[in-house]
Design a protein around this motif. Sequence first.
Motif, PDB file in Angstrom:
ATOM      1  N   PHE A  19      -1.693  -9.376   0.878  1.00 24.77           N
ATOM      2  CA  PHE A  19      -1.718 -10.586  -0.204  1.00 24.77           C
ATOM      3  C   PHE A  19      -2.572  -9.760  -1.760  1.00 24.77           C
ATOM      4  N   PRO A  20      -1.589  -9.783  -2.710  1.00 26.93           N
ATOM      5  CA  PRO A  20      -1.934  -8.988  -3.858  1.00 26.93           C
ATOM      6  C   PRO A  20      -3.209  -9.845  -4.903  1.00 26.93           C
ATOM      7  N   ARG A  21      -4.367  -9.155  -5.161  1.00 24.12           N
ATOM      8  CA  ARG A  21      -5.120  -9.711  -5.947  1.00 24.12           C
ATOM      9  C   ARG A  21      -5.264  -9.192  -7.480  1.00 24.12           C
ATOM     10  N   PRO A  22      -5.068  -9.860  -8.511  1.00 22.71           N
ATOM     11  CA  PRO A  22      -5.217  -9.236  -9.773  1.00 22.71           C
ATOM     12  C   PRO A  22      -6.224  -8.286 -10.272  1.00 22.71           C
ATOM     13  N   ASN A  23      -7.363  -8.609  -9.414  1.00 21.59           N
ATOM     14  CA  ASN A  23      -8.831  -7.808  -9.851  1.00 21.59           C
ATOM     15  C   ASN A  23      -8.889  -6.653  -8.841  1.00 21.59           C
ATOM     16  N   VAL A  24      -7.607  -6.397  -8.436  1.00 24.25           N
ATOM     17  CA  VAL A  24      -7.757  -4.877  -7.925  1.00 24.25           C
ATOM     18  C   VAL A  24      -7.233  -3.803  -8.630  1.00 24.25           C
ATOM     19  N   LEU A  25      -8.251  -3.089  -9.122  1.00 27.07           N
ATOM     20  CA  LEU A  25      -7.899  -2.424 -10.285  1.00 27.07           C
ATOM     21  C   LEU A  25      -7.187  -1.026  -9.711  1.00 27.07           C
ATOM     22  N   CYS A  26      -7.561  -0.604  -8.442  1.00 28.24           N
ATOM     23  CA  CYS A  26      -7.087   0.406  -7.685  1.00 28.24           C
ATOM     24  C   CYS A  26      -7.054   0.266  -6.322  1.00 28.24           C
ATOM     25  N   GLY A  27      -5.962   0.194  -5.549  1.00 34.98           N
ATOM     26  CA  GLY A  27      -5.669   0.358  -4.151  1.00 34.98           C
ATOM     27  C   GLY A  27      -5.342   1.548  -3.588  1.00 34.98           C
ATOM     28  N   PRO A  28      -4.623   1.337  -2.478  1.00 39.79           N
ATOM     29  CA  PRO A  28      -4.299   2.580  -1.651  1.00 39.79           C
ATOM     30  C   PRO A  28      -3.591   3.345  -2.779  1.00 39.79           C
ATOM     31  N   ARG A  29      -3.849   4.843  -2.980  1.00 36.05           N
ATOM     32  CA  ARG A  29      -3.232   5.556  -3.754  1.00 36.05           C
ATOM     33  C   ARG A  29      -3.145   7.026  -3.216  1.00 36.05           C
ATOM     34  N   TYR A  30      -2.309   8.013  -3.597  1.00 38.62           N
ATOM     35  CA  TYR A  30      -2.236   9.438  -3.083  1.00 38.62           C
ATOM     36  C   TYR A  30      -3.491  10.160  -4.074  1.00 38.62           C
ATOM     37  N   GLY A  31      -4.437  10.771  -3.297  1.00 38.27           N
ATOM     38  CA  GLY A  31      -5.285  11.684  -4.174  1.00 38.27           C
ATOM     39  C   GLY A  31      -6.315  10.681  -4.958  1.00 38.27           C
ATOM     40  N   VAL A  32      -6.510   9.409  -4.505  1.00 37.78           N
ATOM     41  CA  VAL A  32      -7.550   8.723  -5.155  1.00 37.78           C
ATOM     42  C   VAL A  32      -8.642   8.564  -4.024  1.00 37.78           C
ATOM     43  N   ASP A  33      -9.907   8.685  -4.214  1.00 31.04           N
ATOM     44  CA  ASP A  33     -11.015   8.730  -3.227  1.00 31.04           C
ATOM     45  C   ASP A  33     -11.564   7.311  -2.929  1.00 31.04           C
ATOM     46  N   CYS A  34     -11.278   6.227  -4.071  1.00 34.16           N
ATOM     47  CA  CYS A  34     -11.754   4.974  -3.606  1.00 34.16           C
ATOM     48  C   CYS A  34     -10.767   4.006  -4.111  1.00 34.16           C
ATOM     49  N   ALA A  35     -11.225   2.770  -3.579  1.00 33.05           N
ATOM     50  CA  ALA A  35     -10.559   1.650  -4.077  1.00 33.05           C
ATOM     51  C   ALA A  35     -11.487   1.130  -5.361  1.00 33.05           C
ATOM     52  N   LEU A  36     -10.958   0.203  -6.286  1.00 33.70           N
ATOM     53  CA  LEU A  36     -11.897  -0.200  -7.247  1.00 33.70           C
ATOM     54  C   LEU A  36     -11.295  -1.786  -7.400  1.00 33.70           C
ATOM     55  N   VAL A  37     -12.516  -2.586  -7.249  1.00 35.93           N
ATOM     56  CA  VAL A  37     -12.141  -4.016  -7.356  1.00 35.93           C
ATOM     57  C   VAL A  37     -12.964  -4.408  -8.782  1.00 35.93           C
ATOM     58  N   GLU A  38     -12.336  -5.268  -9.782  1.00 31.22           N
ATOM     59  CA  GLU A  38     -12.950  -5.913 -10.901  1.00 31.22           C
ATOM     60  C   GLU A  38     -13.814  -6.922 -10.348  1.00 31.22           C
ATOM     61  N   LEU A  39     -14.999  -7.181 -10.910  1.00 33.76           N
ATOM     62  CA  LEU A  39     -16.025  -8.224 -10.919  1.00 33.76           C
ATOM     63  C   LEU A  39     -16.244  -8.909 -12.216  1.00 33.76           C
ATOM     64  N   ASP A  40     -17.186  -9.922 -12.070  1.00 28.00           N
ATOM     65  CA  ASP A  40     -17.430 -10.745 -13.046  1.00 28.00           C
ATOM     66  C   ASP A  40     -18.518  -9.764 -13.786  1.00 28.00           C
ATOM     67  N   GLY A  41     -18.789 -10.178 -15.208  1.00 26.04           N
ATOM     68  CA  GLY A  41     -19.667  -9.485 -16.053  1.00 26.04           C
ATOM     69  C   GLY A  41     -19.588  -7.988 -16.357  1.00 26.04           C
ATOM     70  N   GLY A  42     -18.220  -7.502 -16.378  1.00 27.80           N
ATOM     71  CA  GLY A  42     -18.120  -6.088 -16.642  1.00 27.80           C
ATOM     72  C   GLY A  42     -18.428  -5.115 -15.567  1.00 27.80           C
ATOM     73  N   LYS A  43     -18.499  -5.752 -14.245  1.00 27.12           N
ATOM     74  CA  LYS A  43     -18.885  -4.664 -13.172  1.00 27.12           C
ATOM     75  C   LYS A  43     -17.406  -4.754 -12.356  1.00 27.12           C
ATOM     76  N   ALA A  44     -17.940  -3.519 -11.562  1.00 26.18           N
ATOM     77  CA  ALA A  44     -16.741  -3.313 -10.527  1.00 26.18           C
ATOM     78  C   ALA A  44     -17.288  -2.846  -9.259  1.00 26.18           C
ATOM     79  N   MET A  45     -16.304  -2.914  -8.132  1.00 23.92           N
ATOM     80  CA  MET A  45     -17.098  -2.418  -6.738  1.00 23.92           C
ATOM     81  C   MET A  45     -15.987  -1.741  -6.420  1.00 23.92           C
ATOM     82  N   ALA A  46     -16.885  -0.269  -6.176  1.00 21.75           N
ATOM     83  CA  ALA A  46     -15.933   0.602  -5.405  1.00 21.75           C
ATOM     84  C   ALA A  46     -16.098   0.870  -3.881  1.00 21.75           C
ATOM     85  N   LEU A  47     -14.989   1.016  -3.337  1.00 21.46           N
ATOM     86  CA  LEU A  47     -15.035   1.150  -1.789  1.00 21.46           C
ATOM     87  C   LEU A  47     -14.327   2.399  -1.269  1.00 21.46           C
TER      88      LEU A  47
END
Length: 347
Positions: A19-47
């Motif tokens: 399911f696509p979510r618009p706050n996923v700034l970076c999902g599965p991608r070749y050569g990228v070490d982390c996923a990045l999800v945008e959060l409220d308040g100017g924050k982001a979550m890296a996984l």
Amino acid sequence: MSKIEQRVVENLLERNIGFPRPNVLCGPRYGVDCALVELDGGKAMALASDPLSYIPSIGIKESAFLSIHLTANDIATTGFSPQYGQFVLNLPVHVSDKELEDYWIHIGHFAEEVGLNITGGHTSFDSFSQSTLAGGVTMITIAERDKMLLASQAQEGDVLLMTKSAALISTSILAMTFPKYVERHVGKELWEKAISNFWSISVLPEAGVVQELNAQHKHIHAMHDVTEGGVLGAAYEFAEASRLGLFLWEDLITVDASVAEVARLFGLNPLQIVGAGSMLMACAPQAKDTVIEKFLGNGIPCAEIGYFSSWQQGKRIQRKNGLHTFTGPTKDLYWEVFAKYKQDEIS
């Protein structure tokens, strides 16, 4: 074991994300070490996720150290340390209660050292597994979005810097697993140095230095951790993630003397085998001297090994016999060599 091919990542994994979510700034991608999800308040979550290691030939404490730091290194490419971790243990049935206890106590200790809170997971035993991969871990960190880095953010003209040495982890594990063989052929001093390299595989110190550097001016635009495929593979992935070309000087890539000798003994190219412990960084060209000096002042070797160019110029490397193009990693021969020598019971 080797990384999955680039075409599979791009044609299969990147295109089937549920399911696509618009706050996923970076999902599965070749050569990228982390996923990045945008959060409220100017924050982001890296996984970031990686396998857990359980390698009896190097020790339970050492296996726990690997298990924490290989994934923490991926999070470090954002410029931050991991905060939360979910662990899935899938252990061989021959692991005793005492061994499990020792392993998990060390996991807890190393997690505490890096500021990681273990929030849960799953534990099971596998009667068929003889692998040194004992499950997996996902680590998470939350920070200000505009301060987080991704490997896709290198810029044309950036200088490519590397820290420490190529092939630290692979050659240290070979030295630890086959101690008599390595000491006999490279000498006691280089053997001991190769083993000591194991405890330098964390790149969290690099993340800390980059945080300090970027607090005033964003000198470092992006970072990428060196894993399977070595420095050459990681450099290729870095450029691909940022849709850039790349130029490398092979003779400037740092290879510690102990690394070179152990790699030579096993017939391996230190530039093309697992290299955890080295961080690649895309640095603004006008800041390279400041950045290198800052790392050296913090006791971390750092060297310029190339630069990012336009996509059209491709990936090129200057060797002693001339200029060559190079492609991404397809197979990391370290795994085959390790398995062969273990099967032959070389000590």
